[in-house]
Scaffold this active site. Structure first.
Site, PDB file in Angstrom:
ATOM      1  N   TYR A 241       2.572 -71.627 -13.688  1.00 53.38           N
ATOM      2  CA  TYR A 241       2.367 -73.021 -13.526  1.00 53.38           C
ATOM      3  C   TYR A 241       3.265 -73.234 -13.321  1.00 53.38           C
ATOM      4  O   TYR A 241       4.970 -72.509 -13.945  1.00 53.38           O
ATOM      5  CB  TYR A 241       1.425 -73.638 -14.754  1.00 53.38           C
ATOM      6  CG  TYR A 241       2.580 -73.661 -16.110  1.00 53.38           C
ATOM      7  CD1 TYR A 241       2.790 -72.355 -16.463  1.00 53.38           C
ATOM      8  CD2 TYR A 241       2.466 -75.160 -16.541  1.00 53.38           C
ATOM      9  CE1 TYR A 241       2.861 -72.786 -18.343  1.00 53.38           C
ATOM     10  CE2 TYR A 241       3.319 -75.241 -17.943  1.00 53.38           C
ATOM     11  CZ  TYR A 241       3.926 -74.205 -18.293  1.00 53.38           C
ATOM     12  OH  TYR A 241       4.182 -73.579 -19.098  1.00 53.38           O
TER      13      TYR A 241
ATOM     14  N   ARG B 287      11.220 -71.389  -8.668  1.00 54.02           N
ATOM     15  CA  ARG B 287      10.629 -70.881 -10.018  1.00 54.02           C
ATOM     16  C   ARG B 287       9.374 -70.540  -9.710  1.00 54.02           C
ATOM     17  O   ARG B 287       8.749 -69.344 -10.405  1.00 54.02           O
ATOM     18  CB  ARG B 287      11.317 -71.365 -11.239  1.00 54.02           C
ATOM     19  CG  ARG B 287      10.802 -70.783 -12.849  1.00 54.02           C
ATOM     20  CD  ARG B 287      11.083 -71.928 -13.718  1.00 54.02           C
ATOM     21  NE  ARG B 287      10.910 -72.467 -13.540  1.00 54.02           N
ATOM     22  CZ  ARG B 287      10.454 -73.708 -15.167  1.00 54.02           C
ATOM     23  NH1 ARG B 287      11.431 -72.959 -15.909  1.00 54.02           N
ATOM     24  NH2 ARG B 287       9.886 -74.481 -14.595  1.00 54.02           N
TER      25      ARG B 287
ATOM     26  N   ARG C 173     -14.990 -60.090 -13.495  1.00 52.04           N
ATOM     27  CA  ARG C 173     -14.455 -60.078 -13.795  1.00 52.04           C
ATOM     28  C   ARG C 173     -13.874 -58.077 -14.583  1.00 52.04           C
ATOM     29  O   ARG C 173     -14.837 -56.897 -15.011  1.00 52.04           O
ATOM     30  CB  ARG C 173     -14.687 -59.932 -15.918  1.00 52.04           C
ATOM     31  CG  ARG C 173     -14.100 -60.174 -16.551  1.00 52.04           C
ATOM     32  CD  ARG C 173     -14.444 -60.847 -18.180  1.00 52.04           C
ATOM     33  NE  ARG C 173     -12.854 -61.104 -18.752  1.00 52.04           N
ATOM     34  CZ  ARG C 173     -12.352 -59.824 -19.739  1.00 52.04           C
ATOM     35  NH1 ARG C 173     -13.523 -58.644 -19.331  1.00 52.04           N
ATOM     36  NH2 ARG C 173     -11.970 -60.059 -20.285  1.00 52.04           N
TER      37      ARG C 173
ATOM     38  N   HIS D  65     -10.060 -56.303 -15.828  1.00 53.03           N
ATOM     39  CA  HIS D  65      -8.550 -56.088 -16.082  1.00 53.03           C
ATOM     40  C   HIS D  65      -7.512 -56.297 -14.530  1.00 53.03           C
ATOM     41  O   HIS D  65      -6.539 -56.420 -14.418  1.00 53.03           O
ATOM     42  CB  HIS D  65      -7.830 -55.513 -16.974  1.00 53.03           C
ATOM     43  CG  HIS D  65      -8.512 -56.185 -18.432  1.00 53.03           C
ATOM     44  ND1 HIS D  65      -9.631 -56.263 -18.678  1.00 53.03           N
ATOM     45  CD2 HIS D  65      -8.107 -56.319 -19.584  1.00 53.03           C
ATOM     46  CE1 HIS D  65      -9.951 -56.963 -19.997  1.00 53.03           C
ATOM     47  NE2 HIS D  65      -8.592 -57.200 -20.350  1.00 53.03           N
TER      48      HIS D  65
ATOM     49  N   LYS E  33       6.278 -68.183 -16.110  1.00 56.85           N
ATOM     50  CA  LYS E  33       5.503 -68.623 -16.647  1.00 56.85           C
ATOM     51  C   LYS E  33       4.104 -68.912 -15.807  1.00 56.85           C
ATOM     52  O   LYS E  33       4.045 -70.197 -15.382  1.00 56.85           O
ATOM     53  CB  LYS E  33       6.326 -70.556 -16.039  1.00 56.85           C
ATOM     54  CG  LYS E  33       6.374 -72.114 -16.421  1.00 56.85           C
ATOM     55  CD  LYS E  33       7.009 -73.295 -15.486  1.00 56.85           C
ATOM     56  CE  LYS E  33       6.525 -73.956 -16.489  1.00 56.85           C
ATOM     57  NZ  LYS E  33       6.422 -74.500 -17.799  1.00 56.85           N
TER      58      LYS E  33
ATOM     59  N   GLU F 221      13.632 -70.032 -27.901  1.00 60.82           N
ATOM     60  CA  GLU F 221      13.907 -71.292 -26.984  1.00 60.82           C
ATOM     61  C   GLU F 221      12.921 -72.206 -28.088  1.00 60.82           C
ATOM     62  O   GLU F 221      12.209 -71.569 -29.124  1.00 60.82           O
ATOM     63  CB  GLU F 221      13.848 -71.593 -26.120  1.00 60.82           C
ATOM     64  CG  GLU F 221      12.030 -70.277 -25.842  1.00 60.82           C
ATOM     65  CD  GLU F 221      11.917 -70.503 -24.433  1.00 60.82           C
ATOM     66  OE1 GLU F 221      12.412 -70.919 -23.506  1.00 60.82           O
ATOM     67  OE2 GLU F 221      11.503 -69.342 -24.109  1.00 60.82           O
TER      68      GLU F 221
ATOM     69  N   LEU G 233      12.177 -68.760 -20.808  1.00 56.65           N
ATOM     70  CA  LEU G 233      12.048 -69.075 -20.117  1.00 56.65           C
ATOM     71  C   LEU G 233      13.387 -70.158 -19.535  1.00 56.65           C
ATOM     72  O   LEU G 233      14.244 -70.915 -20.287  1.00 56.65           O
ATOM     73  CB  LEU G 233      10.817 -70.327 -19.601  1.00 56.65           C
ATOM     74  CG  LEU G 233      10.677 -70.835 -18.135  1.00 56.65           C
ATOM     75  CD1 LEU G 233       9.657 -70.343 -17.754  1.00 56.65           C
ATOM     76  CD2 LEU G 233      10.015 -72.061 -18.587  1.00 56.65           C
TER      77      LEU G 233
HETATM   78  N1  PLP Z   1      10.557 -72.855 -22.203  1.00 61.50           N
HETATM   79  C1  PLP Z   1       9.755 -72.950 -22.228  1.00 61.50           C
HETATM   80  C2  PLP Z   1       8.871 -72.160 -23.483  1.00 61.50           C
HETATM   81  C3  PLP Z   1       8.171 -74.049 -21.778  1.00 61.50           C
HETATM   82  O1  PLP Z   1       7.894 -73.524 -21.728  1.00 61.50           O
HETATM   83  C4  PLP Z   1       9.353 -75.461 -20.879  1.00 61.50           C
HETATM   84  C5  PLP Z   1       8.505 -76.095 -20.513  1.00 61.50           C
HETATM   85  O2  PLP Z   1       7.388 -76.363 -20.162  1.00 61.50           O
HETATM   86  C6  PLP Z   1      11.188 -75.094 -21.476  1.00 61.50           C
HETATM   87  C7  PLP Z   1      11.352 -74.014 -21.574  1.00 61.50           C
HETATM   88  C8  PLP Z   1      11.522 -76.378 -20.770  1.00 61.50           C
HETATM   89  O3  PLP Z   1      11.521 -75.734 -18.933  1.00 61.50           O
HETATM   90  P1  PLP Z   1      11.961 -77.028 -17.815  1.00 61.50           P
HETATM   91  O4  PLP Z   1      13.436 -77.612 -18.268  1.00 61.50           O
HETATM   92  O5  PLP Z   1      12.145 -76.292 -16.469  1.00 61.50           O
HETATM   93  O6  PLP Z   1      10.920 -78.163 -18.544  1.00 61.50           O
END
Ligand code: PLP
Length: 287
Positions: free
Chosen positions: A33, A52, A100, A102, A147, A180, A205
């Protein structure tokens, strides 16, 4: 006014928008997403977000459901229909609908594409009072650079934070370092006035807001170091803040109930927030 969602080629009433029960995103979290912020009808950093998305799809070997050009059109059309001025555009791609199993489907399956929008309040250039974070162990997998919609560890961490009265969770790895936030990137300003955020690798991320802020910090000639920082260091920091498409730059004023610095939003976060809003305002309106 009706609110629309885009589902596999159609703009439908949001309340009636549905996906198939055998969508692999629903059953296996086999999907990715993106969330793009919108301010005054302007998309913030659209291109890096779409880049991304392409990367996430590639890493999971999911084909792009539509061309970049078509996706750019769909985003604008949905924003127009929903008269989106301030808020976000959410887009999700899953491997599609299949019996379904895997393993990847062995027959040709079209990836599923869903887009929605959400209105939020117009964010101020002012940082506001700041937020509290609660630390939680980082129990995620080793590909946090993708993501994906598989967000259960993030969900549980965020919920633990919320139940303790904090807004965000800061995730702590096995070495005692902050990786993070549950849905944001984490930053500190050290006592030596160094701006520190963890390096991007498979452990976090690569936030798009984080990337833009790096350029802003560079422009402001702030000293930026990308490296792991420990929870102990964060507790001693002069300032701390989070970044994301939806929170922009938001100061962290308490970690696990203890004040960061003097417990008030600091000058670095303030300045970066102002500059980030200026950057967002410089974009071109699409609605
Ligand atoms: N880290 C994680 C785990 C996230 O889910 C997000 C955003 O959803 C971010 C960092 C920040 O990313 P962005 O600046 O692209 O929104």
């Amino acid at each position: 006014m009706a609110r629309y969602a885009y589902v596999n080629g159609r703009y439908v009433d949001h309340r009636q928008a549905t996906v198939h029960i055998e969508d692999r995103g629903y059953q296996l979290a086999d999907g990715v997403y993106e969330v793009v912020g919108v301010r005054d009808g302007k998309l913030i950093d659209e291109k890096p977000h779409l880049d991304r998305l392409d990367r996430s799809l590639k890493e999971l070997r999911i084909a792009s459901p539509v061309s970049r050009k078509a996706l750019v059109f769909i985003i604008r059309e949905l924003m127009r229909r929903n008269r989106l001025r301030d808020g976000l555009v959410y887009m999700q791609v899953t491997r599609g609908v299949a019996r379904r199993d895997h393993g990847f489907p062995t027959t040709a399956v079209k990836p599923a594409l869903v887009l929605t929008t959400k209105n939020t309040r117009h964010l101020d250039a002012d940082v506001g009072p700041g937020i509290a974070v609660k630390t939680q162990p980082d129990i995620r997998w080793e590909r946090c650079d993708i993501k994906t919609v598989a967000l259960l560890p993030n969900v549980l961490a965020k919920q633990a934070a919320r139940e303790s009265g904090a807004y965000e969770a800061w995730l702590i790895d096995s070495t005692g370092c902050v990786t993070e936030g549950a849905s944001t990137n984490a930053w500190i300003v050290t006592r030596d006035s160094e701006l520190v955020t963890r390096q991007t690798d498979t452990g976090i991320l690569a936030g798009i807001t984080r990337g833009t802020l790096k350029s802003i910090a560079d422009k402001l000639q702030l000293k930026l170091v990308e490296r792991p920082f420990s929870l102990a260091e964060a507790r001693q920091a002069r300032e701390a803040f989070i970044t994301s498409a939806t929170s922009f730059v938001t100061p962290v004023v308490r970690i696990d109930g203890e004040p960061v610095g003097d417990g008030e939003p600091g000058p670095t976060a303030r300045r970066l927030r102002e500059e980030y809003v200026r950057f967002a305002d410089a974009g071109e309106a699409v609605t």
